[in-house]
Scaffold this active site. Structure first.
Site, PDB file in Angstrom:
ATOM      1  N   LYS A 288       0.799  -1.245  -0.174  1.00  0.00           N
ATOM      2  CA  LYS A 288       0.066   0.025   0.118  1.00  0.00           C
ATOM      3  C   LYS A 288       0.863   1.133   0.112  1.00  0.00           C
ATOM      4  O   LYS A 288       0.481   2.241  -0.686  1.00  0.00           O
ATOM      5  CB  LYS A 288      -0.967   0.046   1.348  1.00  0.00           C
ATOM      6  CG  LYS A 288      -2.213  -0.973   1.030  1.00  0.00           C
ATOM      7  CD  LYS A 288      -3.161  -0.983   2.188  1.00  0.00           C
ATOM      8  CE  LYS A 288      -4.335  -2.064   2.197  1.00  0.00           C
ATOM      9  NZ  LYS A 288      -4.901  -1.856   3.132  1.00  0.00           N
ATOM     10  N   ASP A 324     -10.142   2.593   1.441  1.00  0.00           N
ATOM     11  CA  ASP A 324     -10.423   1.820   2.725  1.00  0.00           C
ATOM     12  C   ASP A 324     -11.099   2.938   3.450  1.00  0.00           C
ATOM     13  O   ASP A 324     -11.758   2.731   4.786  1.00  0.00           O
ATOM     14  CB  ASP A 324      -9.063   1.581   3.403  1.00  0.00           C
ATOM     15  CG  ASP A 324      -8.622   0.271   3.104  1.00  0.00           C
ATOM     16  OD1 ASP A 324      -9.352  -0.821   2.475  1.00  0.00           O
ATOM     17  OD2 ASP A 324      -7.253  -0.041   2.962  1.00  0.00           O
TER      18      ASP A 324
END
Ligand code: NAP
Length: 494
Positions: A288, A324
């Site tokens: 990420k 997210d």
């Protein structure tokens, strides 16, 4: 050209091979019968194989030296092929370096049989693969190149090899978990078919069963011009994203495909965009941060969290998003039936990558946040960055928690995998009024949620965050809303 699915039959008896075929026949176009796997007495019954003439059949007698189970000498091997010359086998798979005598080959071919000349390299992709493939093709009808991919660095090279081979009739397979894309995107490699297995291991990404190839990846429809998406991570076999996104494509009649990519480096996967129409990827642990770093364009949540879970290809390069954050927030807002969190006081357990996104989203929505960290310095640093409070994850912090107990959010990895029995907040006496939210989605109910629920708390499960963040990704990828009827369909995840 549509990609055919070839089921490999590698049982000890023909009766068992037939049973395996019957179990999978709805998803299979052809079979490879691994005669080397049969007990010797079973090999003498091949003439009775009932699928001859019904669907295309490949006959393979792979020697131990080539990775198979056949231990006979060359004389026996030639006698075997001579014996089965007139039975109607559509293909014989003959290893490079072990040709058959010319008269035997021409007798077999005069009866309509075709030769697939193959090499397997369990060490990796050899530099002379293209040259060897061209040499093998002389005197055969197609070539098969199966090479083990030990990591993701050579995935792009397999696609490059396919380009070099131009119009040569072939099947190219990257063996192992890193090579899954070569099995699904066979059309882009110019493969005539892809191999399926009847019993892939639960954690083995490299082998795919025929039903998944046909119904999840829809290899019969996907062509090399269609878009490719995927999730890049390590490990990745547990990911539910391929099921989720492919179900969405299917429901909306979109011919794109979405794959799990096991990788050592995110860029190894992004590189295949030179060969296929890769339009976007979901990014998970441990890439990420790399995703945020390499993107040409980043949205605010990515800059604040220093992490991205989505890359979308734009005219200016990769654009990074972090779904997210919104994906986490939506279930909480829904539970409270409000549009922001002003006045809410919330405790967050954990201070890792996911916690950063969670705390940022809570602060954006107007909540006051207390972060509890096992490693206090990490919690403190996060709190400083995002204007929150920090305390150690320990009973001594309970006074502070009491002032932040509208909701308790669990963001650590305690509760999954090797920590499945751990509740990192076991010392907390739930009042029953808090909302307990765990972002772990496997298992569906963690020990943390179990304890909160038993004290009368309302709970939010990690799967709710998963579907929200994934549907947000779907929209970024396709510009279309994810089908609502599928979003909460429990069948998707069973
Ligand atoms: P990470 O960066 O590795 O952070 C893990 C955190 O967990 C660290 O703060 C670590 O504490 C803490 N931790 C681990 N074991 C612990 C224990 N026994 N007791 C207390 N703290 C413990 O991982 P991440 O990226 O934040 O991911 C965390 C979890 O979120 C994963 O389970 C992931 O699957 C889940 N997740 C779910 C979704 C979804 O869609 N539902 C999305 C993203 C992530 P230290 O700092 O002390 O090491």
């Amino acid at each position: 050209m549509p990609l055919n699915i070839c089921l490999v039959l590698a049982e000890e008896s023909l009766a068992r091979d037939l049973e395996v075929y019957e179990q999978h026949r709805d998803w299979v176009d052809m079979v490879e019968l691994r005669a080397d796997k049969l007990r010797p007495e079973e090999r003498t019954k091949l003439r009775t194989w009932p699928l001859l003439g019904k669907i295309p059949n490949i006959l393979t007698l792979r020697r131990t030296t080539d990775g198979g189970d056949y231990r006979g000498d060359d004389e026996d091997r030639l006698a075997f092929y001579q014996m089965h010359c007139d039975e109607g086998w559509d293909w014989w798979d003959i290893e490079e370096g072990h040709p058959l005598p010319e008269n035997l080959e021409s007798e077999y071919r005069s009866r309509g049989g075709k030769i697939l000349r193959s090499f397997h390299d369990f060490q990796g992709l050899p530099p002379d693969a293209a040259e060897r493939a061209r040499a093998m093709f002389r005197g055969s009808d197609a070539v098969k190149i199966a090479v083990a991919l030990k990591d993701s660095s050579t995935l792009g090279n397999v696609f490059e090899l396919a380009e070099e081979l131009n119009n040569l009739p072939r099947v190219i397979i990257g063996m192992g978990a890193y090579g899954l894309a070569t099995r699904v995107l066979g059309s882009a490699l110019g493969s005539l078919w892809t191999y399926a297995t009847s019993h892939p291991g639960p954690n083995d990404l490299g082998q795919i069963d025929p039903k998944t190839l046909k119904e999840v990846y829809r290899v019969h429809q996907w062509t090399s011009d269609d878009a490719v998406y995927g999730v890049v991570g390590n490990p990745i076999h547990h990911s539910k994203s391929p099921i989720f996104h492919n179900a969405g494509f299917r429901a909306l009649g979109i011919r794109s495909v979405y794959l799990p990519f096991l990788a050592n480096n995110l860029e190894d996967v992004l590189r295949i965009r030179e060969y296929v129409n890769l339009r976007g990827v979901s990014v998970t642990i441990p890439f990420k941060e790399q995703a945020a770093h390499l993107a040409a364009v980043t949205e605010e949540s990515v800059r604040a969290c220093k992490a991205a879970n989505t890359l979308v290809l734009t005219a200016g390069g990769w654009a990074a998003h972090n779904t997210d954050t919104l994906g986490f927030l939506r279930p909480l807002l829904k539970k409270w039936g409000c549009s922001d969190l002003k006045g809410k006081k919330i405790t967050v357990i954990g201070s890792g990558g996911a916690a950063r996104g969670v705390v940022w989203a809570l602060k954006q929505a107007g909540a006051q946040v207390l972060i509890l960290g096992r490693t206090f310095a990490r919690a403190e640093a996060l709190a400083r960055d995002l204007d929150a409070l920090a305390a150690p994850l320990a009973p001594e912090s309970l006074d502070l928690v009491e002032k932040h107990q509208d909701a308790v959010i669990q963001t650590t990895s305690a509760g999954m995998a090797d920590q499945i029995d751990v509740d990192p907040f076991s010392f907390y006496p739930w009042s029953g009024k808090e909302i307990a939210y765990d972002i772990i989605y496997n298992p569906p109910i963690t020990k943390f949620l179990e304890h909160a629920q038993s004290r009368g708390c309302q709970i939010i499960r990690g799967v709710e965050m998963f579907v929200e963040q994934a549907s947000e990704q779907f929209e970024l990828f396709t510009g279309l809303e994810y089908p609502q009827n599928l979003m909460h369909d429990p069948k998707l995840f069973t």
